[in-house]
Design a protein around this motif. Structure first.
Motif, PDB file in Angstrom:
ATOM      1  N   SER A 186       3.581  10.703  -1.812  1.00 51.17           N
ATOM      2  CA  SER A 186       4.181   9.577  -1.573  1.00 51.17           C
ATOM      3  C   SER A 186       3.312   8.723  -2.458  1.00 51.17           C
TER       4      SER A 186
ATOM      5  N   ASP B 295       3.099   5.287  -2.284  1.00 54.54           N
ATOM      6  CA  ASP B 295       2.581   3.894  -1.615  1.00 54.54           C
ATOM      7  C   ASP B 295       2.120   4.402  -0.391  1.00 54.54           C
TER       8      ASP B 295
ATOM      9  N   HIS C 245       3.779   5.524   2.443  1.00 54.78           N
ATOM     10  CA  HIS C 245       4.653   5.535   3.478  1.00 54.78           C
ATOM     11  C   HIS C 245       5.346   6.874   3.381  1.00 54.78           C
TER      12      HIS C 245
ATOM     13  N   GLN D  20       7.866   7.719  11.238  1.00 52.88           N
ATOM     14  CA  GLN D  20       7.232   7.173  10.210  1.00 52.88           C
ATOM     15  C   GLN D  20       5.708   7.071  10.084  1.00 52.88           C
TER      16      GLN D  20
ATOM     17  N   ASP E 116       2.236   5.606   8.373  1.00 51.97           N
ATOM     18  CA  ASP E 116       1.926   4.720   7.156  1.00 51.97           C
ATOM     19  C   ASP E 116       0.744   4.915   6.902  1.00 51.97           C
TER      20      ASP E 116
ATOM     21  N   SER F 134      -0.777   3.481   3.901  1.00 53.29           N
ATOM     22  CA  SER F 134      -0.968   2.771   2.587  1.00 53.29           C
ATOM     23  C   SER F 134      -2.448   2.105   2.806  1.00 53.29           C
ATOM     24  N   ASP F 135      -2.654   2.012   3.707  1.00 54.45           N
ATOM     25  CA  ASP F 135      -4.285   1.366   4.008  1.00 54.45           C
ATOM     26  C   ASP F 135      -5.414   2.268   3.551  1.00 54.45           C
TER      27      ASP F 135
ATOM     28  N   ARG G 190      -1.021  11.488  -1.215  1.00 52.95           N
ATOM     29  CA  ARG G 190      -0.710  10.305  -1.312  1.00 52.95           C
ATOM     30  C   ARG G 190      -1.464   9.868  -2.911  1.00 52.95           C
TER      31      ARG G 190
END
Length: 903
Positions: free
Chosen positions: A830, A832, A834, A874, A876, A878-879, A902
């Motif tokens: 991925s 981004d 996500h 989902q 996440d 991204s952080d 990622r």
């Protein structure tokens, strides 16, 4: 014939006189040769080449090639600039004398490297530049100040600490010039000067000093950083000038090495008098005077230790001092030294500093253990670099690669008096250090001890939140070394006594680290101590590596007022962004917060019986030598004197997660519940061993929790799944109508469900322990001789033949795990962070999802319902920075692990 005979007699007489003269001359030469070598030191296997202190001749071209490496380039720049500094005109102050010796050393190192720093590059020196620097270094050697004075009184040796450091710089400078090709003849005047300096230091160290009615000798009076510094300087001189000799005993290398090596060994590992040694030889016992004074002493010791490694092979060498002969192993090889360096590693705080224990400053950090020559002690430090005048030349010369932390996060070090909890080795980790000193770790600290038995400090997310006050310097140490300056319990206002001169009060300061263990979700340890008629045991739980739960049990034969002190790093009325940080009291809820920037320490403090008094005081921490900063400490006391009591304290440090911390006080017990982040923990405590039930209305859990341990914890994870249970000094813990832990006798038991296919825990004793599970379990690890399963009671009965950790998993019979339904991750990789996780199941239920990095650190954990067919979840990330992550999807029947990438 007579004439001839007379003449023949004359010739015979003349020959006899000539012969006698020649014999006399020969004996004179022989005697002179003997005298010239008198007192030399010629150990077997010695390497006569130069240089022999920081590095050997073989290493020179190798080290030269490293100078352009970015880290080394920065250090060499400092050396080059120091070498070019103007020479101070004076030589009577410590500052001027040290500057002169440092310039001499740095210039000589540059000469040996034959390289200069030029606008960010390393380039060869011209012959004239090299000769100029060599001449500068030689002139400083020839014109050094060799006098060594002394002071009146108990600290007659004060001047020697700086003089010994100057002498070492000069010895290194001479050795480097010799290694650079300058002859012994050209450096003779410099050698004479340094020899005279060494002889004067030796004379002072061996002299007798009258203090009051006492006649004192330095090496039989002081066994601390001072003796290490002086001994190391003398031993180093013996290595450098080993083959020199002199009728004057004060100029004999044999005497220098006897005094140096014998007393270094004696101070560290052997001395057992009124002023004992500073460490223990056979365990990780630390350095009793603290990390700061270890670094200060080993600024001198490391050049000597390294030189022993360059000059001599491994082996034991005879040294004699005070009529005592001792075989001492080459300290460069001796594993006893590694144990001190290991201690420095294990107690290091997340930001690279060392805890302010004993007489160490707040925020003190060092890279000095990198000089050990071993990569495991050269771990990059986010706080400080090796660009230190006492370290950088040795660091470059050592050419040691960086290492990594490989130790356990949880570090109980009872012989060193350190109990360390930490969540990771990252700079943002949560960290707590507790003090529990006894034996040499206590008495060996001497004047550098503080009244701090059982106290703690806490660091989290890059901020010091609960503190020890530090060290403001020898002349002001008494300002912050008292029990009221530390986070510990006072008895009628009294606590562990600070030292009086060199004498530690072992009656009030002796403490023991005991009964410790670590499991995946719990770390536990105790510090037991006693003073002023009260016996105290501080019990600490580190829950899920997120927060701390502390119980302080106190008992006495008489009624006392007990005061819990929490020294938080913030000031009431200040802002979190102020240098002081912010303190906010919440006395109505027995709570308070300390906040520094975006990091908050939530504290809730309760005392048994509930009749208490909360108040604050301002105190001072040492931020440097003779400088201070104010902060607020919170005090909790029993309002009426009592013989026995216990405090219950929850400390939750966080940066972006606000927990819910509640508590209630019964007549003889206290319970606390902490909720948030898909977890709910109930912790209840008591001084005796009674049965306690915690109603649902208090615990927030779906069922009643009950047990009879002195400290009990029960935790539910995502989806209200039972995750963690612990009893301390108890035999039963239940949840609802289900027994979760049952023991044949009172003991400490931790039991955790790691995932649907693995259980882990700890038992403190042998015996029969029953542990809950819906399915029979089998032993993977642990001292378990037998296991049986009671299906109706849902209990596994385990016979423990030895205490310790254990691991269990579902057996191959009923309930054998099978893979979870199909799992797919999209997109993977991925761009981004996500991700969509697609789960296909044959029936409805719940699954747990967890994401960890490759080190095993959990980053995301939650539960999610699934239905028959396809469920989309989902995730996440991204952080989090780009990298490879591990996704585990688990149900009651098994688990599956997949990689997530990622970009």
């Amino acid at each position: 014939m007579q004439v001839i005979a007379e003449r023949s007699g004359d010739h015979a007489l003349a020959w006899r006189e000539c012969r006698n003269y020649l014999v006399a001359v020969a004996y004179a030469f022989l005697f002179a040769a003997t005298v010239s070598a008198q007192g030399s030191w010629d150990p077997p296997g010695a390497d006569p080449s130069y240089p022999r202190i920081l590095l050997d001749s073989v290493s020179v071209p190798v080290i030269r090639e490293t100078l352009s490496d970015p880290e080394i380039l920065a250090l060499y720049r400092s050396i080059w600039l120091s070498a070019g500094n103007p020479v101070p005109a004076g030589d009577s102050t410590d500052g001027d004398r040290f500057s002169r010796s440092l310039i001499a050393r740095e210039a000589a190192f540059a000469v040996l490297m034959d390289r200069k720093y030029d606008n960010g590059n390393i380039v060869p020196m011209t012959p004239s530049e090299r000769d100029s620097l060599a001449g500068k270094s030689r002139w400083l050697l020839e014109n050094l100040n060799p006098s060594v004075g002394y002071q009146q009184g108990w600290v007659f040796y004060q001047e020697w600490q700086m003089r010994s450091k100057e002498l070492i710089n000069y010895l290194v400078a001479w050795d480097l010039l010799r290694g650079a090709g300058y002859t012994d003849e050209s450096l003779q005047k410099a050698k004479d000067s340094v020899t005279r300096f060494t002889a004067n230091l030796y004379h002072r160290a061996m002299d007798v000093y009258q203090v009051l009615i006492f006649h004192l000798r330095f090496f039989t009076f002081q066994f601390n950083n001072h003796s290490i510094m002086t001994a190391s300087a003398l031993g180093l001189a013996a290595i450098l000038f080993n083959d020199s000799g002199d009728p004057d005993p004060e100029k004999q290398p044999l005497n220098w090495i006897n005094a140096g090596l014998w007393n270094l060994d004696n101070t560290l590992w052997v001395e057992n008098g009124i002023y004992p040694r500073v460490s223990e030889p056979d365990t990780i016992a630390g350095y009793a005077e603290g990390p700061g004074y270890f670094s200060y002493a080993f600024q001198n010791a490391f050049p000597f230790i390294r030189a022993m490694g360059n000059f001599l092979p491994d082996g034991e060498y005879p040294v004699t001092f005070g009529g005592v002969i001792r075989q001492v192993r080459n300290p460069w090889i001796d594993p006893r030294y590694d144990r001190i360096y290991e201690w420095m590693n294990r107690i290091r705080m997340p930001n690279g500093s060392l805890p302010a224990i004993h007489d160490s400053p707040v925020g003190f950090g060092t890279t000095i253990t990198a000089l050990s020559g071993k990569s495991e002690f050269n771990i990059p430090n986010p706080l400080v670099t090796p660009d230190d005048p006492f370290i950088r030349t040795q660091y470059i010369a050592g050419n040691v690669p960086h290492g990594n932390f490989t130790d356990s996060l949880f570090q109980p070090l009872p012989a060193a008096g350190s109990l360390v909890f930490r969540s990771s080795w990252d700079t943002t980790a949560i960290y707590m250090h507790l003090i529990g000193k006894h034996g040499i770790a206590l008495s060996g600290a001497k004047s550098h001890h503080q009244g701090d038995a059982g106290s703690f400090s806490l660091f989290a997310h890059g901020q010091l939140l609960a503190l020890d006050p530090g060290y403001p310097g020898a002349t002001q140490s008494e300002y912050v070394n008292k029990p009221e300056n530390h986070s510990l319990i006072l008895v009628n206002g009294n606590g562990p006594n600070p030292p009086i001169g060199e004498f530690v009060n072992t009656t009030t300061n002796t403490a023991y680290i005991q009964n410790y263990f670590t499991t995946p979700f719990l770390d536990y340890g105790e510090v037991a101590t006693s003073y002023y008629g009260a016996q105290m045991t501080r019990k600490v739980l580190f829950v899920r590596k997120k927060y701390f739960f502390i119980t302080d049990f106190i008992s006495s034969t008489q009624a006392n007022t007990y005061t819990f002190q929490l020294h938080g790093n913030g000031l009431e009325g200040a802002s979190p962004t102020d240098p002081e940080g912010q303190f906010v009291p919440l006395f109505g809820g027995h709570s308070a917060t300390w906040k520094r920037d975006s990091v908050t320490l939530h504290a809730k403090m309760l005392i048994s019986g509930g009749n208490d008094s909360l108040y604050t005081k301002t105190d001072s921490m040492a931020t440097g030598y003779g400088t201070y900063r104010r902060y607020t400490k919170l005090m909790v006391s029993n309002a009426e004197p009592m013989d026995s009591a216990f405090f219950v304290t929850t400390l939750f440090p966080e940066k972006n997660e606000t927990p819910s911390i509640n508590g209630s006080i019964g007549l003889k017990h206290v319970w606390t519940w902490v909720t948030g982040f898909d977890y709910a923990d109930v912790i209840f405590c008591q001084q005796e061993q009674n049965w306690i039930e915690i109603p649902v209305s208090y615990s927030g859990l779906p069922e009643i929790t009950a047990g009879n341990g002195k400290v009990n914890i029960f935790s539910l994870g995502p989806g209200n799944e039972i995750e963690t249970a612990f009893i301390e000094n108890g035999d039963s813990l239940t949840y609802g109508n289900q027994t979760f832990i049952s023991c044949s006798k009172a003991m400490n038991v931790a039991f955790e469900k790691i995932n649907d296919t693995r259980y882990a825990g700890y038992v403190s004793d042998t015996g029969i322990v029953a542990l809950f599970s819906n399915i029979p379990l089998r032993v993977v690890q642990g001292g378990i001789s037998q296991i049986t399963y009671d299906q109706p009671k849902k209990l596994n009965y385990l016979s423990f033949s030895s205490p310790g950790n254990f691991i269990l998993e579902p057996s191959n019979g009923i309930g054998e795990p099978v893979p979870v339904p199909d799992v797919a991750v999209m997109p993977n990789p991925s761009a981004d962070g996500h991700f969509i996780v697609e789960i296909r199941a044959g029936s409805s239920g719940r699954v747990r999802l967890s994401v960890s990095d490759l080190s095993g650190k959990k980053l995301v954990r939650f539960s999610h319902p699934v239905s028959s067919g396809k469920t989309i979840v989902q995730v996440d990330l991204s952080d989090f920075p780009p990298g490879i992550f591990l996704l585990e999807v688990s149900s009651e029947r098994g688990s599956r692990v997949m990689k997530m990438v990622r970009l």
